[in-house]
Design a protein around this motif. Structure first.
Motif, PDB file in Angstrom:
ATOM      1  N   VAL A  16      35.741  23.029  47.895  1.00 32.31           N
ATOM      2  CA  VAL A  16      35.971  24.219  48.342  1.00 32.31           C
ATOM      3  C   VAL A  16      35.248  25.275  47.306  1.00 32.31           C
ATOM      4  O   VAL A  16      35.549  24.411  46.061  1.00 32.31           O
ATOM      5  N   PRO A  17      34.644  25.964  48.004  1.00 34.94           N
ATOM      6  CA  PRO A  17      34.305  26.765  46.518  1.00 34.94           C
ATOM      7  C   PRO A  17      35.434  27.594  46.012  1.00 34.94           C
ATOM      8  O   PRO A  17      36.770  28.029  46.756  1.00 34.94           O
ATOM      9  N   PRO A  18      35.794  27.919  44.476  1.00 35.15           N
ATOM     10  CA  PRO A  18      36.657  28.333  44.456  1.00 35.15           C
ATOM     11  C   PRO A  18      36.999  29.882  44.249  1.00 35.15           C
ATOM     12  O   PRO A  18      36.638  30.279  44.947  1.00 35.15           O
ATOM     13  N   ARG A  19      38.594  29.729  44.132  1.00 34.35           N
ATOM     14  CA  ARG A  19      38.858  31.794  44.748  1.00 34.35           C
ATOM     15  C   ARG A  19      38.992  32.663  43.709  1.00 34.35           C
ATOM     16  O   ARG A  19      39.131  32.093  42.927  1.00 34.35           O
ATOM     17  N   PRO A  20      39.197  33.574  43.903  1.00 36.50           N
ATOM     18  CA  PRO A  20      38.771  34.419  43.041  1.00 36.50           C
ATOM     19  C   PRO A  20      39.236  34.202  42.057  1.00 36.50           C
ATOM     20  O   PRO A  20      41.062  34.491  42.367  1.00 36.50           O
ATOM     21  N   ASP A  21      39.391  34.606  40.956  1.00 36.78           N
ATOM     22  CA  ASP A  21      40.703  35.253  40.232  1.00 36.78           C
ATOM     23  C   ASP A  21      42.024  36.069  40.247  1.00 36.78           C
ATOM     24  O   ASP A  21      41.403  37.378  41.315  1.00 36.78           O
ATOM     25  N   GLY A  22      42.823  36.063  40.279  1.00 37.72           N
ATOM     26  CA  GLY A  22      44.485  36.435  40.552  1.00 37.72           C
ATOM     27  C   GLY A  22      43.975  37.728  39.970  1.00 37.72           C
ATOM     28  O   GLY A  22      43.827  37.897  38.700  1.00 37.72           O
ATOM     29  N   VAL A  23      44.579  39.085  40.393  1.00 34.72           N
ATOM     30  CA  VAL A  23      44.310  40.404  40.191  1.00 34.72           C
ATOM     31  C   VAL A  23      45.385  40.699  39.718  1.00 34.72           C
ATOM     32  O   VAL A  23      46.746  40.130  40.569  1.00 34.72           O
ATOM     33  N   TYR A  24      45.894  41.552  38.627  1.00 33.06           N
ATOM     34  CA  TYR A  24      47.053  42.304  38.103  1.00 33.06           C
ATOM     35  C   TYR A  24      46.583  44.011  38.626  1.00 33.06           C
ATOM     36  O   TYR A  24      45.615  44.384  38.110  1.00 33.06           O
ATOM     37  N   ALA A  81      43.450  44.524  36.925  1.00 33.03           N
ATOM     38  CA  ALA A  81      42.995  43.425  35.619  1.00 33.03           C
ATOM     39  C   ALA A  81      43.172  42.057  35.959  1.00 33.03           C
ATOM     40  O   ALA A  81      43.430  41.796  36.826  1.00 33.03           O
ATOM     41  N   THR A  82      42.415  41.434  35.020  1.00 37.46           N
ATOM     42  CA  THR A  82      42.549  39.217  35.610  1.00 37.46           C
ATOM     43  C   THR A  82      42.380  38.395  34.281  1.00 37.46           C
ATOM     44  O   THR A  82      42.585  39.654  32.922  1.00 37.46           O
ATOM     45  N   ALA A  83      42.773  36.962  33.697  1.00 36.78           N
ATOM     46  CA  ALA A  83      43.746  36.702  33.161  1.00 36.78           C
ATOM     47  C   ALA A  83      42.441  35.433  33.407  1.00 36.78           C
ATOM     48  O   ALA A  83      41.995  34.734  34.075  1.00 36.78           O
ATOM     49  N   SER A  84      42.598  35.305  31.684  1.00 38.37           N
ATOM     50  CA  SER A  84      41.346  33.812  31.584  1.00 38.37           C
ATOM     51  C   SER A  84      42.519  32.794  31.252  1.00 38.37           C
ATOM     52  O   SER A  84      43.663  32.804  31.591  1.00 38.37           O
ATOM     53  N   PRO A 125      45.278  27.082  28.057  1.00 34.57           N
ATOM     54  CA  PRO A 125      45.686  27.898  26.926  1.00 34.57           C
ATOM     55  C   PRO A 125      46.516  29.388  27.972  1.00 34.57           C
ATOM     56  O   PRO A 125      46.328  29.588  28.783  1.00 34.57           O
ATOM     57  N   VAL A 126      47.501  29.852  27.048  1.00 36.15           N
ATOM     58  CA  VAL A 126      47.621  31.211  27.492  1.00 36.15           C
ATOM     59  C   VAL A 126      46.517  32.139  27.623  1.00 36.15           C
ATOM     60  O   VAL A 126      45.647  32.084  26.742  1.00 36.15           O
ATOM     61  N   GLY A 127      46.864  32.883  28.993  1.00 36.97           N
ATOM     62  CA  GLY A 127      45.678  34.390  28.753  1.00 36.97           C
ATOM     63  C   GLY A 127      46.345  35.809  28.686  1.00 36.97           C
ATOM     64  O   GLY A 127      46.839  35.230  28.422  1.00 36.97           O
ATOM     65  N   THR A 128      45.070  36.301  27.731  1.00 34.09           N
ATOM     66  CA  THR A 128      45.748  38.297  27.969  1.00 34.09           C
ATOM     67  C   THR A 128      45.212  38.707  29.594  1.00 34.09           C
ATOM     68  O   THR A 128      43.391  39.325  29.444  1.00 34.09           O
ATOM     69  N   VAL A 129      45.781  39.693  29.127  1.00 34.06           N
ATOM     70  CA  VAL A 129      45.686  40.688  30.805  1.00 34.06           C
ATOM     71  C   VAL A 129      45.674  41.949  29.648  1.00 34.06           C
ATOM     72  O   VAL A 129      46.733  42.556  29.652  1.00 34.06           O
TER      73      VAL A 129
END
Length: 394
Positions: A76-84, A96-99, A119-123
């Motif tokens: 299945v194509p990947p979903r878009p990154d979650g949005v803040y 913004a989004t997080a990695s 790993p931890v990501g940053t918004v």
């Protein structure tokens, strides 16, 4: 400067769990989660739809360290990154989004799950308006989110608690009421652009109320543990949207559905005997209007669509189609209204009907798109919050 993430900064969660990586918002309390029987519901409960950080600050830059958990479906194509979403005084000012983060791989055919830790990501919000402000950071409704650290270029403070029910705030303004809503993946936010634009979030903004969103994807199944959570959550307004998950999960027959709804409402009324309580029947879903479940994913070139796999002939023997659930919900609510003047029925087809399905079709045959979330929100707000309506200020 770093500010500890404490419970008084978080709204919309019913529990905050301290983990080895940070603070994990949960939308059911621990007692209820201990009774959750399946991974789908546990995942939905941990996805923070409607959960937000609420702050007073003059900061123009803010960073939030998080560990997100995204879902991956082979083929299945990947979903878009979650949005803040960052809202200042109720207005969206930045996204913004997080990695990084963990990835949960789910095999749609077998249900097998594999978790890969990351790993931890940053918004990062870099363009907040200057001056003291009321800032809300809405967490992604599609990603489990562990809160690790909060940094800003000015002091951050929690917004004081709302006054008691019969009090005004310090400025003499009436207290913002709290609306607790329970529903399915549509209430959870499937198909919405972002967490502040799910239909319950938009409707709450239009109605000027605080939202506690207990919409759980695939899991609006009249579970007693959810009823008790609604009962025990402070609320001025309560609503329940029911029907689609009972059908597409094929979890009940007509004989069980009516008594289960009665029981759910009985439990809610134990905690909220006089609160306006709205029961919403299912929105239109053409594939399930007359065809029972279960739903089954169908792989296409564009991703996944859902098909109804039941036999319409079984409805006469008590199997549930969406049309049948609307009949039962209407019967139950009408039977109770004589003794419950604060109980209201809303036909979900008024929010999204079969004509709407022609103009705004469900992209995967089950979930609406972002435009439809706005349509449903506007219609619900007009029906519920207008003068003289069930959720109007008395």
């Amino acid at each position: 400067m770093t500010t500890p993430i404490t419970p008084d900064l978080v709204r919309g969660a019913l529990d905050l769990v301290r983990t080895d990586r940070g603070l994990l918002p949960q939308r059911l309390p621990a007692r209820a989660r201990a009774q959750v029987p399946d991974e789908q519901t546990a995942m939905a409960v941990a996805q923070p739809s409607g959960v937000r950080l609420v702050l007073r600050t003059a900061a123009t830059q803010l960073e939030l360290d998080v560990v997100r958990t995204t879902n991956s479906y082979p083929g299945v194509p990947p979903r878009p990154d979650g949005v803040y979403d960052a809202l200042v005084d109720g207005v969206l000012v930045e996204r913004a989004t997080a990695s990084g983060g963990d990835v949960l791989e789910i095999d749609l055919a077998t249900g097998a799950r594999t978790l890969r830790r990351g790993p931890v990501g940053t918004v990062r919000f870099r363009h907040l308006p200057p001056g003291e402000k009321h800032l809300e950071v809405w967490l992604p409704h599609t990603e489990i989110t562990t809160l690790v650290a909060l940094r800003a270029d000015a002091p951050v403070a929690p917004v004081p608690p709302e006054p008691a029910h019969d009090e005004d705030d310090d400025g003499g303004r009436p207290r913002r009421r709290t609306w607790v809503h329970h529903g399915s993946s549509i209430s959870h936010g499937s198909g919405a652009d972002s967490p502040s634009t799910t239909w319950p979030a938009l409707a709450a903004a239009l109605g000027g109320v605080e939202l506690v969103n207990l919409g759980f994807g695939g899991s609006a199944l009249l579970d007693p543990f959810t009823a008790r959570a609604v009962r025990d959550t402070s609320a001025d307004l309560v609503s329940l949207k029911v029907g689609i998950n009972v059908v597409n999960g094929d979890v009940m027959r007509r004989r069980a559905f009516g008594p289960a709804l009665h029981g759910f409402l009985d439990t809610v009324r134990e905690g909220h005997p006089d609160a306006p309580l709205v029961v919403v029947t299912a929105l239109a879903c053409p594939v399930h209007e007359d065809v029972p479940g279960p739903s089954a994913p169908v792989m296409t070139d564009g991703g996944v669509r859902f098909a109804a796999t039941g036999d319409p002939a079984d409805v006469a023997a008590g199997r549930l189609s969406l049309r049948a659930t609307r009949e039962v919900v209407t019967e139950v609510v009408r039977a109770r209204q004589g003794d419950d003047p604060h109980l209201h029925l809303l036909d979900g087809l008024e929010l999204y009907g079969l004509a709407d399905a022609e103009e705004h079709p469900l992209p995967d045959d089950l979930h609406p798109d972002a435009t439809t979330h706005r349509l449903v929100a506007e219609r619900f707000a007009r029906w519920a919050f207008a003068a003289g309506a069930p959720f109007a200020v008395r």
